[in-house]
Write a protein that holds these residues in place. Structure first.
Motif, short mmCIF file in Angstrom:
data_model
loop_
_atom_site.label_atom_id
_atom_site.label_comp_id
_atom_site.label_asym_id
_atom_site.label_seq_id
_atom_site.Cartn_x
_atom_site.Cartn_y
_atom_site.Cartn_z
N ARG A 272 0.83 -1.20 0.00
CA ARG A 272 0.00 0.00 0.00
C ARG A 272 0.86 1.25 0.00
NH1 ARG A 272 -4.90 0.68 2.10
NH2 ARG A 272 -5.32 -1.23 0.94
N ARG B 194 -2.23 8.57 6.66
CA ARG B 194 -1.27 7.92 5.76
C ARG B 194 -1.10 8.71 4.48
NH1 ARG B 194 -1.18 1.54 4.74
NH2 ARG B 194 -0.36 1.75 6.85
N TRP B 195 -2.18 9.29 4.01
CA TRP B 195 -2.10 10.15 2.81
C TRP B 195 -1.13 11.31 3.04
CZ3 TRP B 195 -3.52 15.32 2.56
CH2 TRP B 195 -3.55 15.89 1.29
N VAL C 218 -7.58 4.53 2.17
CA VAL C 218 -6.34 5.20 2.54
C VAL C 218 -6.69 6.24 3.60
CG1 VAL C 218 -4.45 6.68 1.78
CG2 VAL C 218 -5.30 4.85 0.28
N TRP D 13 -9.08 9.12 0.15
CA TRP D 13 -9.56 8.70 1.46
C TRP D 13 -10.74 7.73 1.36
CZ3 TRP D 13 -9.76 14.47 3.36
CH2 TRP D 13 -8.43 14.95 3.43
N LEU E 279 1.03 4.29 -2.74
CA LEU E 279 0.85 5.71 -2.45
C LEU E 279 2.05 6.52 -2.91
CD1 LEU E 279 -0.71 5.59 1.14
CD2 LEU E 279 -1.85 6.23 -0.99
#
Length: 307
Positions: free
Chosen positions: A16, A133-134, A129, A125, A20
């Protein structure tokens, strides 16, 4: 007959974070290309300047000052290698020194502000996510690139300064020379990134966030430029004029004082060149602390809005 049931593993999906990271690089690939091209230009220019500095020093060393017309001997280094080295290195030093301005504007406008304004962040989001974390990825990816690139430019700039034996640049205490030749340049870039991100989260629009980030970077630069030589205890010297200051010292102030037999002595405070690294480390620490506070404020704001 029993059937085999496949269960999706619990916890975050594998890769993940790398996904990102790739998203950040793809969305901001124009900025990445500009950064890579700028860094490559600086590297090539500094290598060329290093050679020009060596040529200048060699020409000066070979000059016979006892000849009847020494002006002909001085003309070559002043009009060719000297000017090319001095002007070009001054331009590169200014770019490194004021990098934080561009970083702050980009972080406020494009990295955070525009993604909140056009809904890119909100879309991420909704795809499992988290906002934290973004934001962490949005800050970590450029922080790594800025640290690596700026540190490389600083090392090469110092290498080029040394090639000229310090004779073809301003004093070590001049703003552009000081910032571009030590870790404080990296700290400024990271502080600009954090301030820009915070401005983007507060204002949530690209242009207002860019303006606010630029103003914050300007205030930060001006404040530390004023306070820089007072971040480490200065040396004091007393006696009669002329005072024997060490080579390369920056005089901060002075005055007169009563002496024996009615004679007046003088005193002065100064920062010797040996204080370069303590001043660099103190200023870098302040900038990194500010960057940490701005980053913490950004996460706290994001958490409060999406609690």
């Amino acid at each position: 007959m029993s059937t085999l049931t496949l269960h999706r593993p619990s916890g975050p999906a594998p890769h993940r974070l790398s996904g990102l990271t790739w998203t950040v690089l793809r969305l901001h690939r124009t900025a990445l290309y500009v950064w890579a091209a700028g860094l490559l230009t600086v590297v090539v220019a500094l290598i060329r300047l290093h050679a020009a500095a060596a040529a200048h020093v060699g020409a000066v060393g070979d000059c016979d000052t006892s000849e009847p017309f020494p002006l002909t001997c001085e003309t070559f280094p002043v009009t060719t290698a000297y000017q090319f080295y001095g002007y070009s290195l001054g331009l590169i030093s200014a770019c490194v020194t004021y990098l934080a301005f561009a970083v702050a504007v980009w972080a406020g406008a494009a990295l955070i502000g525009r993604e909140l304004e056009n809904g890119t962040a909100q879309l991420a989001w909704t795809q499992s996510v988290t906002p934290a974390r973004w934001l962490a990825t949005r800050l970590a990816v450029p922080a790594v690139l800025l640290t690596a690139g700026t540190a490389s430019a600083v090392l090469l700039t110092g290498w080029t300064y040394r090639a000229g034996k310090g004779e073809m640049i301003d004093g070590w205490f001049e703003t552009n020379v000081f910032v571009s030749s030590g870790p404080v340049a990296v700290a400024y870039a990271l502080a600009g990134l954090a301030l820009g991100a915070l401005a983007g989260l507060v204002l949530r629009r690209a242009l207002p966030a860019a303006a606010a980030a630029l103003a914050a970077a300007y205030v930060l630069h001006e404040a530390l430029d004023t306070l820089r030589m007072h971040l480490w205890p200065a040396e004091t010297i007393t006696g009669q004029a002329p005072l024997p200051f060490p080579r390369g010292a920056m005089v901060l102030g002075g005055g007169t004082e009563p002496g024996a037999g009615g004679r007046s002595g003088i005193w002065a405070t100064y920062q010797p060149e040996s204080h370069f690294w303590p001043l660099q480390l103190v200023e870098s620490g302040l900038l990194l602390a500010l960057a940490g506070l701005a980053t913490a404020a950004a996460f706290a704001l994001l958490r409060r809005r999406h609690a």
